[in-house]
Design an enzyme around this catalytic site. Structure first.
Site, PDB file in Angstrom:
ATOM      1  N   ASN A   1      11.878 -23.180 -52.511  1.00 42.74           N
ATOM      2  CA  ASN A   1      12.747 -22.133 -52.551  1.00 42.74           C
ATOM      3  C   ASN A   1      12.163 -20.788 -52.974  1.00 42.74           C
ATOM      4  O   ASN A   1      11.920 -20.637 -53.999  1.00 42.74           O
ATOM      5  CB  ASN A   1      14.128 -22.382 -53.439  1.00 42.74           C
TER       6      ASN A   1
ATOM      7  N   TYR B   1       6.538  -8.454   1.611  1.00 48.64           N
ATOM      8  CA  TYR B   1       6.613  -7.045   1.144  1.00 48.64           C
ATOM      9  C   TYR B   1       6.457  -7.034  -0.672  1.00 48.64           C
ATOM     10  O   TYR B   1       6.975  -7.529  -1.159  1.00 48.64           O
ATOM     11  CB  TYR B   1       7.619  -6.153   1.491  1.00 48.64           C
TER      12      TYR B   1
ATOM     13  N   ARG C   1      10.178   8.206  -3.269  1.00 46.41           N
ATOM     14  CA  ARG C   1      11.506   8.492  -4.097  1.00 46.41           C
ATOM     15  C   ARG C   1      11.656   7.829  -5.302  1.00 46.41           C
ATOM     16  O   ARG C   1      12.498   8.147  -6.023  1.00 46.41           O
ATOM     17  CB  ARG C   1      12.493   7.865  -3.177  1.00 46.41           C
TER      18      ARG C   1
ATOM     19  N   ALA D   1      15.324 -14.066 -53.804  1.00 42.03           N
ATOM     20  CA  ALA D   1      15.502 -12.949 -53.205  1.00 42.03           C
ATOM     21  C   ALA D   1      14.583 -11.829 -53.501  1.00 42.03           C
ATOM     22  O   ALA D   1      14.056 -11.692 -54.789  1.00 42.03           O
ATOM     23  CB  ALA D   1      16.890 -12.387 -53.550  1.00 42.03           C
TER      24      ALA D   1
ATOM     25  N   ALA E   1       0.809  -1.396   0.078  1.00 42.50           N
ATOM     26  CA  ALA E   1       0.057  -0.173   0.059  1.00 42.50           C
ATOM     27  C   ALA E   1       0.741   1.300   0.143  1.00 42.50           C
ATOM     28  O   ALA E   1       0.098   2.293  -0.193  1.00 42.50           O
ATOM     29  CB  ALA E   1      -1.010   0.061   1.257  1.00 42.50           C
TER      30      ALA E   1
HETATM   31  C1  UD1 Z   1       9.774  -2.095   7.740  1.00 42.54           C
HETATM   32  C2  UD1 Z   1       9.929  -2.719   9.120  1.00 42.54           C
HETATM   33  C3  UD1 Z   1      11.588  -2.606   9.500  1.00 42.54           C
HETATM   34  C4  UD1 Z   1      12.340  -3.438   8.569  1.00 42.54           C
HETATM   35  C5  UD1 Z   1      12.203  -2.675   7.365  1.00 42.54           C
HETATM   36  C6  UD1 Z   1      12.774  -3.704   6.110  1.00 42.54           C
HETATM   37  C7  UD1 Z   1       8.106  -1.999  10.433  1.00 42.54           C
HETATM   38  C8  UD1 Z   1       7.541  -1.162  11.275  1.00 42.54           C
HETATM   39  N1  UD1 Z   1       9.217  -1.699  10.152  1.00 42.54           N
HETATM   40  O1  UD1 Z   1      10.289  -0.697   7.840  1.00 42.54           O
HETATM   41  O2  UD1 Z   1      11.704  -3.438  10.946  1.00 42.54           O
HETATM   42  O3  UD1 Z   1      13.808  -3.321   8.884  1.00 42.54           O
HETATM   43  O4  UD1 Z   1      10.755  -2.784   6.742  1.00 42.54           O
HETATM   44  O5  UD1 Z   1      12.652  -2.994   4.955  1.00 42.54           O
HETATM   45  O6  UD1 Z   1       7.373  -2.977  10.179  1.00 42.54           O
HETATM   46  N2  UD1 Z   1       3.194  -0.624   3.990  1.00 42.54           N
HETATM   47  C9  UD1 Z   1       1.830  -0.833   3.883  1.00 42.54           C
HETATM   48  N3  UD1 Z   1       0.855  -0.052   4.428  1.00 42.54           N
HETATM   49  C10 UD1 Z   1       1.638   0.907   5.531  1.00 42.54           C
HETATM   50  C11 UD1 Z   1       2.769   0.890   5.608  1.00 42.54           C
HETATM   51  C12 UD1 Z   1       3.872   0.112   5.012  1.00 42.54           C
HETATM   52  O7  UD1 Z   1       1.151  -1.598   3.018  1.00 42.54           O
HETATM   53  O8  UD1 Z   1       0.673   1.498   6.132  1.00 42.54           O
HETATM   54  C13 UD1 Z   1       3.920  -1.584   2.996  1.00 42.54           C
HETATM   55  C14 UD1 Z   1       4.757  -0.636   1.979  1.00 42.54           C
HETATM   56  O9  UD1 Z   1       4.419  -0.476   0.888  1.00 42.54           O
HETATM   57  C15 UD1 Z   1       5.958  -1.745   1.991  1.00 42.54           C
HETATM   58  C16 UD1 Z   1       6.093  -2.338   3.266  1.00 42.54           C
HETATM   59  O10 UD1 Z   1       4.923  -2.007   4.041  1.00 42.54           O
HETATM   60  O11 UD1 Z   1       5.945  -2.581   1.186  1.00 42.54           O
HETATM   61  C17 UD1 Z   1       7.098  -1.778   4.434  1.00 42.54           C
HETATM   62  O12 UD1 Z   1       6.838  -0.646   4.569  1.00 42.54           O
HETATM   63  P1  UD1 Z   1       8.102   0.423   4.857  1.00 42.54           P
HETATM   64  O13 UD1 Z   1       7.374   1.881   5.274  1.00 42.54           O
HETATM   65  O14 UD1 Z   1       8.986   0.409   3.805  1.00 42.54           O
HETATM   66  O15 UD1 Z   1       8.564   0.001   6.314  1.00 42.54           O
HETATM   67  P2  UD1 Z   1       9.961   0.578   6.935  1.00 42.54           P
HETATM   68  O16 UD1 Z   1       9.767   1.759   7.486  1.00 42.54           O
HETATM   69  O17 UD1 Z   1      11.073   0.447   5.940  1.00 42.54           O
END
Ligand code: UD1
Ligand code: CA
Length: 455
Positions: free
Chosen positions: A374, A99, A15, A377, A10
């Site tokens: 055949n 993820y 970035r 060309a 989600a």
């Molecule tokens: C998260 C972990 C962290 C881990 C890291 C690895 C948590 C609190 N932290 O941190 O321990 O080291 O991943 O990359 O879990 N997402 C949703 N809905 C939300 C928030 C996030 O679907 O409300 C999804 C994002 O799209 C992403 C994944 O969950 O695919 C991780 O979210 P992200 O915000 O990247 O987590 P980090 O802060 O990096």
């Protein structure tokens, strides 16, 4: 052991600087989320639940499939909140959280992780990192047992020195989940509901948190920007290259080879540089592919040779047949055994019989060509009248002279010959010679024009 899989997808991915939702960005021709779903399916789960939010409609549209349950997370309040949205749909004994932006995770690693989960135990996938900045840290007690995960932003200096990072991928018993979810709070540095907080809860409830390691840190690497995306792409390609080499393929340079789909290979295959394989490609034993070829959704049977700079799409090349250099085989091209397609030849929806030859500068569309025939060309089929496509049928052992226009629908039967430069728009019977060109006239005393003086 039954299993539900929840894929978190989600998040926004600011970035990436893109109007495309992050999880739809491609690695090796498939979206990152598509790769994760592909791996998830191989675990044969009861359900796959994809939590979507940013770009939800587009994600749903692109990836829709009968076996996927899309769950909307309206506001991205954290990974714990995301999993909580899927909770009502979970029916299996265990849940695996993946993820959507971590595409290179391997099925074998997940299987190892799943061996850890049970009614009284969680499985947590961790990774040792030279620079764990940004990652949740795995906190262990004096006996080395996991006691909690502390997010980077919430960690003190001592905790930040821990190099064991949380990959985010974990497996837990479903029965406990609703209790843990209800106890999550967002009282932390980011004001989010952290999924990682369930680790400490589980330990307090007397469960054991068992860890597994991703041997290769790239397996658990996410892509937050296009630089990381390119790193995942190169890593994927090297991995795919190694897999094919292990099966008996020589790659002239694994760094200049790309797979964007599913490839099956035989042995003693030779692939030169800058080859791209797309979609479903089947390559049998002893095939040779020259440099700069794109091969998509095609089958190359034993001993096929594709020479440099050829583009092969939706074609079947029979045993010992060859094409190129600079051949273009479009969808529906079928070459029987030992048929030959040479340079600057385009085929579309055309069948070449055994040992048929089509060596130079030719277009054949909607044509059926018999064995050993055949094609001279410069021959083209005029298969399109501006409204409809028509068929050209050539029998066995036909000889088409150079620079013919074959105006379809037309058929030329076994053993017939056409004269060079002919326009053939009438049926030619077996063994006949067809001459379809103006008679040559020679004019005596012809004077060439002379250049006029400038006024
Ligand atoms: C998260 C972990 C962290 C881990 C890291 C690895 C948590 C609190 N932290 O941190 O321990 O080291 O991943 O990359 O879990 N997402 C949703 N809905 C939300 C928030 C996030 O679907 O409300 C999804 C994002 O799209 C992403 C994944 O969950 O695919 C991780 O979210 P992200 O915000 O990247 O987590 P980090 O802060 O990096
Ligand atoms: Ca992240």
């Amino acid at each position: 052991m039954s299993l539900d899989i929840v894929i978190l997808a989600a998040g926004q991915g600011t970035r990436m600087r893109s109007s495309l939702p992050k999880v739809l960005h491609p690695v090796a021709g498939n979206s990152m989320l598509g790769h994760v779903i592909h791996s998830a399916r191989q675990l044969k789960p009861t359900g796959i639940h994809v939590v979507i939010g940013h770009g939800a409609e587009l994600v749903r549209e692109r990836l829709a499939a009968d076996d996927l349950n899309f769950v909307l997370q309206d506001k991205q309040l954290g990974t714990g909140h995301a999993v909580a949205q899927a909770l009502p749909f979970l029916t299996a004994e265990n849940v695996l959280v993946l993820y959507g932006d971590v595409p290179l995770i391997e099925v074998e690693t997940l299987q190892r992780l799943l061996q850890q989960v049970g009614p009284e135990q969680l499985g947590l996938l961790t990774v040792n990192l030279a620079d764990p900045t940004g990652y949740g840290r795995i906190v262990r007690d004096g006996a080395g047992k996991v006691s909690a995960i502390v997010e980077h932003k919430d960690a003190n200096d001592e905790q930040r020195a821990i190099t064991e990072g949380n990959t985010g991928i974990l497996a837990l018993p479903t029965a406990r989940l609703s209790d843990w979810m209800s106890r999550l709070s967002n009282n932390n540095a980011q004001g989010e509901y952290y999924l990682t907080d369930v680790i400490a809860m589980a330990v307090n409830d007397g469960l054991v948190v068992a860890t597994e390691h991703a041997h290769d840190p790239m397996e658990v690497q996410g892509a937050n920007d296009r630089k990381q995306l390119s790193e995942l792409e190169r890593h994927y390609q090297l991995r795919e290259g190694r897999r094919l080499m292990a099966l008996g393929v020589t790659l002239r340079d694994p760094a200049r080879f790309d797979v964007r789909g599913e490839v099956t290979v035989g042995r003693d295959v030779l692939i030169d540089i800058n080859v791209i394989l797309e979609g479903r490609v089947v390559i049998e034993d002893d095939v040779v592919i020259g440099p700069n070829c794109v091969i998509k959704d095609s089958t190359l049977r034993k001993g096929v040779v594709v020479k440099a700079n050829s583009h092969i799409d939706g074609a079947v090349l029979g045993e010992g047949s060859d094409a190129g250099p600079f051949a273009r085989l479009r969808p529906g091209s079928v070459l029987d055994a030992r048929a030959h397609v040479g340079n600057f030849v385009e085929l579309k929806n055309t069948h070449l019989g055994e040992e048929a030859k089509c060596g130079h500068l030719t277009y054949l569309g909607d044509a059926e060509v018999g064995p050993r025939t055949n094609i001279g060309a410069g021959t083209i089929t005029c298969n399109y009248d501006g409204a409809n496509k028509w068929k050209t049928v050539l029998g066995a052992d036909v000889f088409i002279g150079s620079n013919n226009s074959l105006v379809a629908p037309v058929d030329i039967l076994d053993g017939a010959t056409t004269a060079a430069g002919s326009t053939i728009n009438q049926h030619v019977a077996a063994e006949q010679l067809a001459v379809g060109r103006a008679r040559q006239r020679n004019i005596d005393g012809w004077k060439r024009p002379v250049k006029q003086p400038k006024p």
